[in-house]
Design a protein around this motif. Structure first.
Motif, PDB file in Angstrom:
ATOM      1  N   SER A 479       0.898  -1.312  -0.004  1.00 55.58           N
ATOM      2  CA  SER A 479      -0.048   0.123   0.018  1.00 55.58           C
ATOM      3  C   SER A 479       0.830   1.172  -0.042  1.00 55.58           C
ATOM      4  O   SER A 479       0.540   2.197  -0.656  1.00 55.58           O
ATOM      5  N   ALA A 480       1.854   1.281   0.992  1.00 52.69           N
ATOM      6  CA  ALA A 480       2.848   2.493   0.964  1.00 52.69           C
ATOM      7  C   ALA A 480       3.457   2.450  -0.675  1.00 52.69           C
ATOM      8  O   ALA A 480       3.761   3.825  -1.191  1.00 52.69           O
ATOM      9  N   LEU A 481       4.029   1.403  -1.183  1.00 51.04           N
ATOM     10  CA  LEU A 481       4.542   1.830  -2.424  1.00 51.04           C
ATOM     11  C   LEU A 481       3.452   2.325  -3.497  1.00 51.04           C
ATOM     12  O   LEU A 481       3.940   2.995  -4.365  1.00 51.04           O
ATOM     13  N   ASN A 482       2.356   1.820  -3.257  1.00 52.34           N
ATOM     14  CA  ASN A 482       1.334   2.205  -4.268  1.00 52.34           C
ATOM     15  C   ASN A 482       1.186   3.813  -4.133  1.00 52.34           C
ATOM     16  O   ASN A 482       0.687   4.365  -4.876  1.00 52.34           O
ATOM     17  N   LEU A 483       0.997   4.254  -2.663  1.00 51.05           N
ATOM     18  CA  LEU A 483       0.743   5.603  -2.589  1.00 51.05           C
ATOM     19  C   LEU A 483       1.884   6.467  -3.139  1.00 51.05           C
ATOM     20  O   LEU A 483       1.698   7.373  -3.830  1.00 51.05           O
ATOM     21  N   LEU A 484       3.088   6.015  -3.100  1.00 49.35           N
ATOM     22  CA  LEU A 484       4.143   6.623  -3.711  1.00 49.35           C
ATOM     23  C   LEU A 484       4.115   6.744  -5.257  1.00 49.35           C
ATOM     24  O   LEU A 484       4.297   7.758  -5.896  1.00 49.35           O
ATOM     25  N   ARG A 485       3.583   5.467  -5.708  1.00 47.71           N
ATOM     26  CA  ARG A 485       3.541   5.514  -7.344  1.00 47.71           C
ATOM     27  C   ARG A 485       2.401   6.784  -7.679  1.00 47.71           C
ATOM     28  O   ARG A 485       2.593   7.289  -8.502  1.00 47.71           O
ATOM     29  N   LEU A 486       1.198   6.803  -7.027  1.00 49.11           N
ATOM     30  CA  LEU A 486       0.345   7.561  -7.311  1.00 49.11           C
ATOM     31  C   LEU A 486       0.736   8.998  -7.007  1.00 49.11           C
ATOM     32  O   LEU A 486       0.245   9.979  -7.942  1.00 49.11           O
ATOM     33  N   ILE A 487       1.420   9.301  -6.136  1.00 51.05           N
ATOM     34  CA  ILE A 487       1.917  10.812  -6.030  1.00 51.05           C
ATOM     35  C   ILE A 487       2.944  11.118  -6.997  1.00 51.05           C
ATOM     36  O   ILE A 487       2.949  12.097  -7.727  1.00 51.05           O
ATOM     37  N   LEU A 488       3.714  10.082  -7.496  1.00 44.35           N
ATOM     38  CA  LEU A 488       4.836  10.523  -8.432  1.00 44.35           C
ATOM     39  C   LEU A 488       4.140  10.622  -9.797  1.00 44.35           C
ATOM     40  O   LEU A 488       4.311  11.224 -10.657  1.00 44.35           O
ATOM     41  N   GLN A 489       2.841  10.025 -10.016  1.00 46.10           N
ATOM     42  CA  GLN A 489       2.189  10.398 -11.397  1.00 46.10           C
ATOM     43  C   GLN A 489       0.890  11.417 -11.199  1.00 46.10           C
ATOM     44  O   GLN A 489       0.274  11.453 -12.101  1.00 46.10           O
ATOM     45  N   ASP A 490       1.182  12.185 -10.085  1.00 46.98           N
ATOM     46  CA  ASP A 490       0.103  13.288  -9.898  1.00 46.98           C
ATOM     47  C   ASP A 490      -1.189  13.007  -9.697  1.00 46.98           C
ATOM     48  O   ASP A 490      -2.090  13.511 -10.413  1.00 46.98           O
ATOM     49  N   ARG A 491      -1.392  11.547  -9.180  1.00 44.84           N
ATOM     50  CA  ARG A 491      -2.579  11.191  -9.119  1.00 44.84           C
ATOM     51  C   ARG A 491      -3.210  11.284  -7.634  1.00 44.84           C
ATOM     52  O   ARG A 491      -4.382  11.034  -7.354  1.00 44.84           O
ATOM     53  N   ARG A 492      -2.390  11.801  -6.742  1.00 41.43           N
ATOM     54  CA  ARG A 492      -2.768  12.169  -5.239  1.00 41.43           C
ATOM     55  C   ARG A 492      -2.211  13.552  -5.027  1.00 41.43           C
ATOM     56  O   ARG A 492      -1.436  13.908  -5.427  1.00 41.43           O
TER      57      ARG A 492
END
Length: 492
Positions: A479-492
């Motif tokens: 879940s933490a890795l996914n959160l970072l992915r979303l932030i890096l993709q400007d989706r969060r």
């Protein structure tokens, strides 16, 4: 053509080994356009193996037998197959010589019992691929249902229906089995079945929604595909690796099949939004490393509940990508992945390809002393509350402070941290057991060459996760890795 899989080995029945071979073979048969109606597991017992073989040959055109090809006394698949075929076993000197050469190449004497592996039923032929000492076999059999094999040169009783069957025997060692399946068995089955179409598939890997939730989201599209029949969709629940959505298409050739898959993917991805994180064999780690590389960022992690899981996943993925052995084929240096340019500076950007690159390292803070040190080190930059007022570790503010500490202490441009309520005694109604706190800290970076500017950002999430402590740790990491992915993709 109906195909059946028989897995041989008492260890499978005792639960000492999980039968992943049969599931993999079933998937490959489906992708090859071959029907697979039955899977059977049987222990190392002559009578029960023979019963399983006879039943399979009565009801299926082709039988794939996996296991029981070793050199020891309980490896009796060859002997039982010869008995069912009504023929003798003979020594294949070419196989024997190959086995001797394998031992010689390791500077080891060959035990005589390994010659058992070179025994082949009359009428069977060895599978050309032989990565280990156990050869695979292809055994055509003339069969009468309810009676048995018809010996070579003999004729069945008058009125009996003579059936052409084939038995493939492959080792239980997964990589050996897969090489034989891909090299011989699947192609031979397609030839016998007259499968002329090409079947291809692509897997969309998702995180953040249940299987039933995905099915609900795609219900309308699934109904449309049920009408057309090509391509097809299948959901594959994969635990902490998320839900896989497989698109399978059939075409006159590979290009036509891929065209159908590309068109279907273009329909599905807008419906799924940011749930899709990778494709085929790529995973969350490679997706995160690719995004970091795209932005020219490095990362460090600080872990409590996850106990090093994130660091292990990231370091393993980066090493595989660097060497070109990542399961999905991703490599460092590919477009969108960390290339490790030689002019990288020691400012939190990726280093050169010869040393550590995108993943800078990790800290596992299991003791209060270490966690306290991390939260105090760097004083106000780690904790906006000040050096003497650090937030509780198991809180959103504590995770955020830990993410800043991870960034600063590893010299990276991104910090990722996870904490959780992992002690039931510390749980409260507001924060029950299973509450996880995920945090990301990113330092600002100016635009450099083709790399975009990156703004400073600190972000924390609080989530509820199911299961016991082990599941809490596993799900927190992904879940933490996914959160970072979303932030890096400007989706969060």
């Amino acid at each position: 053509m109906k195909t059946e899989i028989v897995a041989v080995g008492t260890e499978l029945l005792l639960g000492q080994i999980v039968d992943t071979n049969s599931s993999w073979m079933g998937e490959q048969l489906a992708l090859a356009g071959i029907d697979s109606h039955y899977q059977t597991k049987v222990g190392d017992n002559w009578d029960r193996i023979e019963d399983a073989f006879r039943l399979a040959l009565d009801r299926s055109d082709a039988v794939i037998v996996c296991g029981g090809l070793g050199p020891t006394q309980d490896d009796i698949t060859r002997e039982v197959l010869a008995s069912v075929m009504g023929v003798e076993l003979v020594l294949d000197e070419r196989i024997a010589e190959r086995i001797r050469a394998m031992f010689a190449s390791r500077s080891r004497p060959m035990p005589e019992n390994n010659l058992r592996q070179a025994m082949v039923p009359v009428g069977a032929s060895p599978i050309p691929q032989q990565p280990g000492t156990a050869p695979g076999l292809v055994a055509p059999i003339r069969w009468v249902r309810g009676v048995g094999a018809v010996a070579p040169g003999a004729e069945p009783a008058e009125g009996a229906e003579l059936l052409d069957r084939v038995v493939y025997v492959v080792p239980g060692v997964p990589y050996e089995m897969r090489e034989m399946m891909n090299g011989t068995v699947l192609g031979d089955l397609q030839r016998r079945a007259g499968v002329s179409a090409t079947i291809e598939s692509r897997v969309l890997r998702t995180w953040g929604q249940s299987e039933s939730g995905l099915a609900e989201m795609l219900a309308g599209r699934i109904d449309e595909l049920d009408e057309s029949g090509n391509p097809t969709l299948a959901f594959l629940a994969s635990g902490i690796e998320g839900i896989k959505l497989r698109i399978t298409a059939k075409g006159a050739d590979s290009a036509e099949a891929w065209q159908l898959i590309d068109a279907e993917q273009a329909v599905l991805e807008p419906l799924l939004g940011d749930l899709v994180f990778a494709y085929d064999d790529d995973n969350m780690e490679t997706a995160v490393l690719a995004e970091l590389g795209r932005l020219g960022l490095t990362m460090g992690v600080a872990e409590t509940i996850t106990g090093g899981r994130m660091a292990n996943r990231l370091s393993s993925a980066e090493a595989a990508m660097r060497s070109g052995t990542a399961p999905g084929g991703a490599k460092l240096g590919d477009p969108g992945l960390a290339s490790g340019s030689d002019d990288a500076e020691s400012d939190g950007t990726a280093s050169d390809g010869g040393g550590p690159g995108t993943f800078a390292g990790g800290i596992v803070a299991r003791s209060e002393h270490l966690a306290d040190y991390l939260l105090h080190a760097g004083s106000s930059e780690v904790s906006p509350l000040g050096d003497d007022l650090v937030p509780p570790l198991a809180s959103a503010a504590g995770a955020e402070a830990l993410a800043r500490a991870a960034r600063l202490r590893t010299g990276a441009s991104v910090g990722l941290a996870v904490t959780a309520i992992e002690d039931r005694a510390a749980a409260t109604p507001e924060h029950p057991f299973g509450t996880a706190f995920l945090a990301v800290s990113i330092s600002a970076q100016p635009a450099r060459g083709d790399l975009p500017a990156v703004e400073h950002r600190d972000h924390a999430d609080e989530i509820r996760l199911p299961g016991d402590r082990e599941r809490l740790a596993d799900y927190s990491a992904i879940s933490a890795l996914n959160l970072l992915r979303l932030i890096l993709q400007d989706r969060r």
